[in-house]
Each structure stands twice: as C-alpha cells, then as structure tokens.
Design a protein around this motif. Sequence first.
Motif, PDB file in Angstrom:
ATOM      1  N   GLN A 137      -7.013  -1.355  -5.853  1.00 49.28           N
ATOM      2  CA  GLN A 137      -7.981  -0.308  -5.536  1.00 49.28           C
ATOM      3  C   GLN A 137      -7.245   0.986  -5.197  1.00 49.28           C
ATOM      4  O   GLN A 137      -6.115   0.964  -4.722  1.00 49.28           O
ATOM      5  CB  GLN A 137      -8.858  -0.724  -4.352  1.00 49.28           C
ATOM      6  CG  GLN A 137      -9.746  -1.913  -4.649  1.00 49.28           C
ATOM      7  CD  GLN A 137     -10.621  -2.284  -3.451  1.00 49.28           C
ATOM      8  OE1 GLN A 137     -10.845  -1.480  -2.553  1.00 49.28           O
ATOM      9  NE2 GLN A 137     -11.107  -3.513  -3.453  1.00 49.28           N
ATOM     10  N   ARG A 138      -7.926   2.099  -5.470  1.00 54.90           N
ATOM     11  CA  ARG A 138      -7.390   3.430  -5.135  1.00 54.90           C
ATOM     12  C   ARG A 138      -8.444   4.177  -4.341  1.00 54.90           C
ATOM     13  O   ARG A 138      -9.625   4.049  -4.603  1.00 54.90           O
ATOM     14  CB  ARG A 138      -7.100   4.245  -6.400  1.00 54.90           C
ATOM     15  CG  ARG A 138      -5.895   3.810  -7.162  1.00 54.90           C
ATOM     16  CD  ARG A 138      -5.773   4.522  -8.510  1.00 54.90           C
ATOM     17  NE  ARG A 138      -6.144   5.915  -8.528  1.00 54.90           N
ATOM     18  CZ  ARG A 138      -5.276   6.943  -8.534  1.00 54.90           C
ATOM     19  NH1 ARG A 138      -3.998   6.709  -8.528  1.00 54.90           N
ATOM     20  NH2 ARG A 138      -5.715   8.182  -8.570  1.00 54.90           N
ATOM     21  N   GLU A 139      -7.987   4.967  -3.388  1.00 49.23           N
ATOM     22  CA  GLU A 139      -8.893   5.808  -2.628  1.00 49.23           C
ATOM     23  C   GLU A 139      -8.359   7.230  -2.678  1.00 49.23           C
ATOM     24  O   GLU A 139      -7.164   7.451  -2.511  1.00 49.23           O
ATOM     25  CB  GLU A 139      -8.966   5.317  -1.180  1.00 49.23           C
ATOM     26  CG  GLU A 139     -10.282   5.627  -0.522  1.00 49.23           C
ATOM     27  CD  GLU A 139     -10.459   4.871   0.783  1.00 49.23           C
ATOM     28  OE1 GLU A 139     -10.070   5.430   1.829  1.00 49.23           O
ATOM     29  OE2 GLU A 139     -10.984   3.745   0.750  1.00 49.23           O
ATOM     30  N   ILE A 140      -9.268   8.185  -2.940  1.00 48.53           N
ATOM     31  CA  ILE A 140      -8.884   9.587  -3.023  1.00 48.53           C
ATOM     32  C   ILE A 140      -9.686  10.351  -1.981  1.00 48.53           C
ATOM     33  O   ILE A 140     -10.910  10.236  -1.932  1.00 48.53           O
ATOM     34  CB  ILE A 140      -9.153  10.144  -4.441  1.00 48.53           C
ATOM     35  CG1 ILE A 140      -8.296   9.368  -5.448  1.00 48.53           C
ATOM     36  CG2 ILE A 140      -8.844  11.635  -4.518  1.00 48.53           C
ATOM     37  CD1 ILE A 140      -8.908   9.203  -6.782  1.00 48.53           C
ATOM     38  N   VAL A 160      -3.127   3.976  -2.646  1.00 50.38           N
ATOM     39  CA  VAL A 160      -3.118   2.928  -3.663  1.00 50.38           C
ATOM     40  C   VAL A 160      -2.871   1.614  -2.929  1.00 50.38           C
ATOM     41  O   VAL A 160      -1.819   1.426  -2.317  1.00 50.38           O
ATOM     42  CB  VAL A 160      -2.026   3.178  -4.726  1.00 50.38           C
ATOM     43  CG1 VAL A 160      -2.044   2.082  -5.772  1.00 50.38           C
ATOM     44  CG2 VAL A 160      -2.207   4.548  -5.379  1.00 50.38           C
ATOM     45  N   THR A 194       0.846  -1.196   0.000  1.00 53.75           N
ATOM     46  CA  THR A 194       0.000   0.000   0.000  1.00 53.75           C
ATOM     47  C   THR A 194       0.882   1.247   0.000  1.00 53.75           C
ATOM     48  O   THR A 194       1.893   1.293   0.685  1.00 53.75           O
ATOM     49  CB  THR A 194      -0.923   0.014   1.241  1.00 53.75           C
ATOM     50  OG1 THR A 194      -1.736  -1.156   1.217  1.00 53.75           O
ATOM     51  CG2 THR A 194      -1.802   1.250   1.281  1.00 53.75           C
ATOM     52  N   ARG A 212     -13.551   5.819  -3.892  1.00 49.76           N
ATOM     53  CA  ARG A 212     -12.855   4.527  -4.002  1.00 49.76           C
ATOM     54  C   ARG A 212     -13.006   4.069  -5.436  1.00 49.76           C
ATOM     55  O   ARG A 212     -14.099   4.012  -5.969  1.00 49.76           O
ATOM     56  CB  ARG A 212     -13.478   3.532  -3.023  1.00 49.76           C
ATOM     57  CG  ARG A 212     -12.946   2.106  -3.076  1.00 49.76           C
ATOM     58  CD  ARG A 212     -11.573   1.892  -2.441  1.00 49.76           C
ATOM     59  NE  ARG A 212     -11.542   1.911  -1.006  1.00 49.76           N
ATOM     60  CZ  ARG A 212     -11.048   0.936  -0.257  1.00 49.76           C
ATOM     61  NH1 ARG A 212     -10.566  -0.169  -0.793  1.00 49.76           N
ATOM     62  NH2 ARG A 212     -11.022   1.056   1.035  1.00 49.76           N
ATOM     63  N   GLU A 213     -11.886   3.747  -6.077  1.00 48.98           N
ATOM     64  CA  GLU A 213     -11.874   3.254  -7.453  1.00 48.98           C
ATOM     65  C   GLU A 213     -11.430   1.801  -7.424  1.00 48.98           C
ATOM     66  O   GLU A 213     -10.394   1.475  -6.836  1.00 48.98           O
ATOM     67  CB  GLU A 213     -10.913   4.084  -8.304  1.00 48.98           C
ATOM     68  CG  GLU A 213     -11.275   5.558  -8.360  1.00 48.98           C
ATOM     69  CD  GLU A 213     -10.209   6.423  -9.030  1.00 48.98           C
ATOM     70  OE1 GLU A 213      -9.107   5.912  -9.319  1.00 48.98           O
ATOM     71  OE2 GLU A 213     -10.489   7.619  -9.244  1.00 48.98           O
ATOM     72  N   VAL A 239      -4.096  10.311  -1.647  1.00 49.70           N
ATOM     73  CA  VAL A 239      -4.353   9.188  -2.549  1.00 49.70           C
ATOM     74  C   VAL A 239      -3.755   7.946  -1.907  1.00 49.70           C
ATOM     75  O   VAL A 239      -2.582   7.929  -1.540  1.00 49.70           O
ATOM     76  CB  VAL A 239      -3.726   9.413  -3.953  1.00 49.70           C
ATOM     77  CG1 VAL A 239      -3.921   8.186  -4.825  1.00 49.70           C
ATOM     78  CG2 VAL A 239      -4.320  10.647  -4.621  1.00 49.70           C
TER      79      VAL A 239
END
Length: 179
Positions: A129-132, A124, A111, A140-141, A122
């Motif tokens: 998954q990515r969180e902004i 990662v 991470t 959350r992407e 951000v």
Amino acid sequence: KVEEVLTDGRRIITFRNGTKKEISADKRMTTISFFNGDVKKIMPDQRVIYYYADAQTTHTTYPDGLEVLQFPNNQIEKRYPDGTREIVFPDHTVKCLYRDGFKETFFPDGTVVKVEKNGDKVVVFSNGQREIHTVQFKRREYPDGTVKTVYCNGRQETKYSTGRVRIKDEEGNIILDKK
C-alpha cells in the motif's frame, strides 16, 4: 607544564589544569586527555576521535570530511561533506536528511517515508500500500488498484479496482455511487 620523555620514545606533557598530551614515539598519534574526562585522539590516518565524557558520545572526523557521532543509546549519526545527514536509531530505523530539504526514513518493517521540501509525504508500506499526503488531500493506494482519497474539505472519494466510484460529502453522506 611538565614534559617527560619515556624510554620507549613517547612524550607526555602534563599541563597545570590536569590535561595530558601523549605523543607516540613515531609522532604519528597524539592523545589528549582533558581534565574534564574528554579524550581527543589524532590517529596516524588523520582521523580525529573525540570522546565527550559527560555525554558519553564519540565524535569521529575523517580526513575526507565525514563525521560520525556515536551516542550511548547506540544511535549513530553520519554527517557527510555534501550536507547529507544519516541517522541510525537503536531500533534500526534509518533517517536520511538531504541538503535540499528532502527526507527519507526507512523503518525495520520495510515501510519507507519520503517527505519533500514542500511537506508532501509518500509512505510506502511493506504490504504494497502507498499513502500520499499533500495540503490538498490524503490518498491511500492499495495493491489491487483501489484508491481512497480524502480532500482537505472532508470530501471522500473511493475508486475501486472494479471500476466502481463512490463519493461522500464532508458529512459522510454518499453523493455518488457508480458501479
């Protein structure tokens, strides 16, 4: 002070307070042992190694300006001449702090967290998954293309990879579900 010259050429100077200074025969290395247990070594390559006895911490300063601190819990901090700081924690997490206020943290599980000077973050994750995080929203992407956003007013929006869009108001009531 008392000064002695040993047969091998080393000089030892003892001061009244108990501090001792030892100079190597070739005068390239100096070791100062302070009365409080601290030790300072000036090496032939001009590195200065200072050991703080009470804190059990070693502070090494290199000729190019790099400073490295080693703590008893195995944490290591590097301070670079450009103002960058790198901290390696005992669990192998690495945090980099840059002069411009940007921060990066690398966790052992893969991470990575990046924080901008303005506080935007951000994350990662190792699973893709990515969180902004911003002051306006948290998003959350997911690797499949799904994006879930929660806005600061509590409204939630989910855009699925299939094209479906679902929006909930701040109480969690669905106000749109377009498939």
